[in-house]
Design an enzyme around this catalytic site. Structure first.
Site, PDB file in Angstrom:
ATOM      1  N   THR A 193     -36.442  16.508  10.654  1.00  0.00           N
ATOM      2  CA  THR A 193     -35.263  16.226  11.486  1.00  0.00           C
ATOM      3  C   THR A 193     -35.667  15.168  12.513  1.00  0.00           C
ATOM      4  O   THR A 193     -36.853  15.027  12.819  1.00  0.00           O
ATOM      5  CB  THR A 193     -34.774  17.483  12.230  1.00  0.00           C
ATOM      6  OG1 THR A 193     -35.848  17.949  13.023  1.00  0.00           O
ATOM      7  CG2 THR A 193     -34.345  18.563  11.268  1.00  0.00           C
ATOM      8  N   GLU A 336     -31.352  20.844   7.854  1.00  0.00           N
ATOM      9  CA  GLU A 336     -31.708  22.244   7.593  1.00  0.00           C
ATOM     10  C   GLU A 336     -30.784  22.902   6.566  1.00  0.00           C
ATOM     11  O   GLU A 336     -31.061  24.000   6.085  1.00  0.00           O
ATOM     12  CB  GLU A 336     -31.620  23.059   8.901  1.00  0.00           C
ATOM     13  CG  GLU A 336     -32.702  22.754   9.927  1.00  0.00           C
ATOM     14  CD  GLU A 336     -32.372  21.555  10.817  1.00  0.00           C
ATOM     15  OE1 GLU A 336     -31.544  20.707  10.420  1.00  0.00           O
ATOM     16  OE2 GLU A 336     -32.947  21.469  11.911  1.00  0.00           O
ATOM     17  N   TRP A 451     -14.793  22.758  30.027  1.00  0.00           N
ATOM     18  CA  TRP A 451     -15.506  21.939  29.058  1.00  0.00           C
ATOM     19  C   TRP A 451     -14.652  20.760  28.597  1.00  0.00           C
ATOM     20  O   TRP A 451     -13.451  20.888  28.412  1.00  0.00           O
ATOM     21  CB  TRP A 451     -15.861  22.768  27.821  1.00  0.00           C
ATOM     22  CG  TRP A 451     -16.770  23.924  28.109  1.00  0.00           C
ATOM     23  CD1 TRP A 451     -16.450  25.247  28.051  1.00  0.00           C
ATOM     24  CD2 TRP A 451     -18.147  23.871  28.482  1.00  0.00           C
ATOM     25  NE1 TRP A 451     -17.544  26.017  28.355  1.00  0.00           N
ATOM     26  CE2 TRP A 451     -18.600  25.190  28.629  1.00  0.00           C
ATOM     27  CE3 TRP A 451     -19.049  22.814  28.707  1.00  0.00           C
ATOM     28  CZ2 TRP A 451     -19.907  25.509  28.992  1.00  0.00           C
ATOM     29  CZ3 TRP A 451     -20.346  23.128  29.071  1.00  0.00           C
ATOM     30  CH2 TRP A 451     -20.761  24.463  29.207  1.00  0.00           C
TER      31      TRP A 451
HETATM   32  P1  ADP Z   1     -30.066  14.951  13.676  1.00  0.00           P
HETATM   33  O1  ADP Z   1     -29.864  16.163  14.551  1.00  0.00           O
HETATM   34  O2  ADP Z   1     -31.370  14.345  13.818  1.00  0.00           O
HETATM   35  O3  ADP Z   1     -28.913  13.990  13.693  1.00  0.00           O
HETATM   36  P2  ADP Z   1     -29.135  15.898  11.151  1.00  0.00           P
HETATM   37  O4  ADP Z   1     -28.854  14.704  10.339  1.00  0.00           O
HETATM   38  O5  ADP Z   1     -29.664  17.085  10.474  1.00  0.00           O
HETATM   39  O6  ADP Z   1     -30.174  15.515  12.214  1.00  0.00           O
HETATM   40  O7  ADP Z   1     -27.849  16.210  11.997  1.00  0.00           O
HETATM   41  C1  ADP Z   1     -27.234  17.444  12.066  1.00  0.00           C
HETATM   42  C2  ADP Z   1     -26.211  17.439  13.149  1.00  0.00           C
HETATM   43  O8  ADP Z   1     -25.278  16.377  12.985  1.00  0.00           O
HETATM   44  C3  ADP Z   1     -25.347  18.668  13.187  1.00  0.00           C
HETATM   45  O9  ADP Z   1     -26.006  19.732  13.823  1.00  0.00           O
HETATM   46  C4  ADP Z   1     -24.120  18.180  13.955  1.00  0.00           C
HETATM   47  O10 ADP Z   1     -24.337  18.171  15.348  1.00  0.00           O
HETATM   48  C5  ADP Z   1     -24.001  16.755  13.496  1.00  0.00           C
HETATM   49  N1  ADP Z   1     -23.000  16.664  12.426  1.00  0.00           N
HETATM   50  C6  ADP Z   1     -23.206  16.654  11.104  1.00  0.00           C
HETATM   51  N2  ADP Z   1     -22.045  16.542  10.422  1.00  0.00           N
HETATM   52  C7  ADP Z   1     -21.064  16.481  11.342  1.00  0.00           C
HETATM   53  C8  ADP Z   1     -19.633  16.358  11.290  1.00  0.00           C
HETATM   54  N3  ADP Z   1     -18.993  16.250  10.149  1.00  0.00           N
HETATM   55  N4  ADP Z   1     -18.961  16.353  12.452  1.00  0.00           N
HETATM   56  C9  ADP Z   1     -19.603  16.421  13.627  1.00  0.00           C
HETATM   57  N5  ADP Z   1     -20.935  16.529  13.746  1.00  0.00           N
HETATM   58  C10 ADP Z   1     -21.665  16.566  12.620  1.00  0.00           C
END
Ligand code: ADP
Length: 544
Positions: A193, A336, A451
């Site tokens: 990650t 994950e 919020w």
């Molecule tokens: P990083 O945290 O490094 O960006 P990831 O690619 O695993 O790594 O990202 C996961 C995170 O991306 C999720 O926990 C969420 O916060 C965000 N995310 C993924 N898909 C979406 C989506 N469709 N809408 C909003 N946020 C998203």
């Protein structure tokens, strides 16, 4: 005679789920189907699986042990696909490295993973070779030809991929037959990650989790890849296995179009048009970059566009729908979660909804895939919250392709006592199980005890036609604790003032949500996977 207490085992064959099967299926059924790389290299699955067989022989000849981590530092191309198959099919672990990592992160990750070999695109050598001296564990560096003439270091550890494979004894016979049932749990892939907080953490996929994720996304009504598709993963192959699109396409027998190293919007659009791409997947920042010139290209073959990694603003999806007839289907996931956990779009219950309501439904992240469970819990008490579409809680997720731990680190804080993954995201879930992501916990803005969702505010600002990109972050405020500030990039040749954007937001959000300031920027910082990086933005504008 019926024994009330008799517990029966099913009598079905105990066959393992493996990536070796995906390889051999493509070889047997879809040998003729095409794999096109951007530099007009046209190959077939027969070529790719043949390459994977020679790669298997080459890895044996190099003495790369079973279970060893084999890293890739490569764009989306055919040789990378051969590694996707040949490495796990021989029980080694494919570790795809993010090509945009800083040297410091890269060296930490390669060292932590214990990579034995690194396969690197020739054109990307300058980004990783300077680190070689600090990576003594890497025994071999294999250069993937990519049409560039970047200088290749004169070093005994460095060799050429094509020469290595030409000289290798191809693996004959079945890879799949070498797997026992227990082997389906062997590690097949490793992705770190991005480490926006703390050290990057490794997610270690298994053959079983990868195959199940692949089947989950293949299910009709979800991404639903089919043999007639032409699939273009724009999302990099180092970003959580390109969201499973390469394995999914191979399993379905769909043709693959791999865009190579360039993420330039016109290059991507030209390729989509020329290859009559039906399914493509990318993060919203990339879709955004393609939006202004969509109509210059014939995208009439498009049937499914996938967007995720961060929220897809409704306005962006609608721009695509107007130009191509196909909206961007929203998907939530994380490294994950292999990464696809939730997928959006409308269902039958939305048939009678007004067009505006349907747009709002498509902006939600959607329903969990089969075998994936989601719930929201109260951040303070850990109590599960109702699925009423309004209660906001931390999103937790479980399922056979969800991480249950990280590679070689103990992080009990990431998991609940009953084994669910804590995502760090805040969401609502409605009575139909529709998930709507409110914000990342760390990005939510707290103003006067209430919020403000930065995600929702960004989507509303992005609906203004002059806005190309926007990130909203909270600025410390003596009275309200935090107040939203919007950082905006405008489309070239357009103008918009802060007053105009405030007026535009007026009917869409509560008055106290209106940003205190609009800051106009030439660009916004991106993470290694191309998402907007609020961490870097905060650093750049000195908001800790
Ligand atoms: P990083 O945290 O490094 O960006 P990831 O690619 O695993 O790594 O990202 C996961 C995170 O991306 C999720 O926990 C969420 O916060 C965000 N995310 C993924 N898909 C979406 C989506 N469709 N809408 C909003 N946020 C998203």
């Amino acid at each position: 005679m019926r024994d009330e207490n008799e517990v029966l085992d099913g009598l079905m064959q105990p066959r393992p789920l493996t990536i070796a099967h995906i390889l051999e299926r493509a070889e047997r059924l879809y040998a003729h189907k095409e794999v096109v790389t951007a530099d007009a290299e046209r190959r077939t699955y027969a070529d790719v699986t043949g390459g994977a067989r020679r790669l298997a022989g080459a890895l044996d000849a190099l003495g790369v042990p079973i279970g060893a981590r084999v890293a890739t530092f490569a764009s989306n191309n055919r040789r990378h696909l051969e590694l996707y198959l040949g490495v796990p099919a021989t029980k080694r672990v494919l570790h795809s490295l993010n090509i945009r990592l800083s040297p410091e992160h890269l060296e930490y990750i390669v060292g932590h993973a214990g990579d034995d070999v690194v396969f690197v695109d020739r054109g990307l050598l300058p980004r990783i070779w300077p680190s070689a001296a600090r990576l003594p564990g890497v025994r071999h560096w294999v250069v993937l030809p990519d049409g560039t003439d970047t200088e290749i270091p004169a070093d005994p550890r460095v060799r050429d991929y094509d020469e290595l494979l030409d000289g290798a004894e191809p693996h004959t016979g079945s890879f799949e037959d070498a797997f026992t049932l227990a082997d389906e749990n062997l590690a097949s892939g490793l992705c770190y990650t991005s480490g926006t907080t703390g050290r990057p953490k490794g997610v270690l996929y298994s053959h079983r989790s990868t195959v199940l994720h692949c089947l989950g996304t293949l299910a009709a009504g979800l991404i639903g890849l089919r043999e007639s598709d032409v699939v273009m993963p724009i999302v990099p192959m180092f970003h959580a296995n390109a969201w499973g699109l390469p394995y999914g396409a191979m399993m379905a027998g769909a043709a693959l179009v791999l865009p190579g190293a360039s993420a330039e919007p016109d290059h991507l659009l030209r390729l989509m048009a020329a290859e009559r791409v039906t399914v493509a997947g990318a993060v919203p920042t990339v879709w955004t970059s393609m939006a202004p010139t969509l109509r210059d290209h014939d995208l009439s073959a498009t049937r499914f566009l996938l967007g995720g990694g961060s929220a897809v603003p409704a306005a962006l999806s609608e721009t695509f729908r107007a130009a191509t007839g196909v909206p961007i289907t929203h998907s939530w996931g994380m490294t994950e979660v292999s990464p696809v956990g939730v997928i959006g779009g409308t269902r039958t219950q939305h048939r009678d909804a007004t067009p505006a309501e349907q747009v709002a439904v498509r902006a939600a992240q959607g329903q969990p895939l089969p075998l994936v469970n989601v719930r929201i819990v109260d951040v303070e008490t850990g109590r599960e919250l109702p699925r009423d579409g309004t209660a906001i809680g931390e999103l937790q997720v479980s399922g056979p392709w969800v991480a249950g731990g990280y590679f070689r680190v103990d992080t009990p804080e990431s998991f609940t006592a009953d084994g669910w993954l804590r995502t760090g995201d805040l969401a609502t879930i409605d009575a139909h199980g529709y998930l709507r992501l409110v914000d990342r916990m760390k990005d939510l803005i707290k103003s006067g005890g209430e919020w403000i969702s930065s995600v929702e505010l960004e989507a509303a600002i992005a609906a203004h036609p002059a806005v190309a990109e926007v990130a909203v972050i909270g600025r410390p405020d003596p009275r309200w604790m935090e107040r939203p500030v919007a950082y905006v990039v405008l489309h070239p040749g357009t103008t918009a003032t802060a007053d105009e954007l405030t007026r535009h937001l007026g009917p869409m959000v509560a008055k106290w949500w209106l940003p205190d300031e609009f800051v106009f920027m030439a660009t916004l910082p991106k993470t290694g996977t191309g998402k907007l990086s609020k961490t870097e933005l905060r650093e750049a504008v000195r908001i800790a």
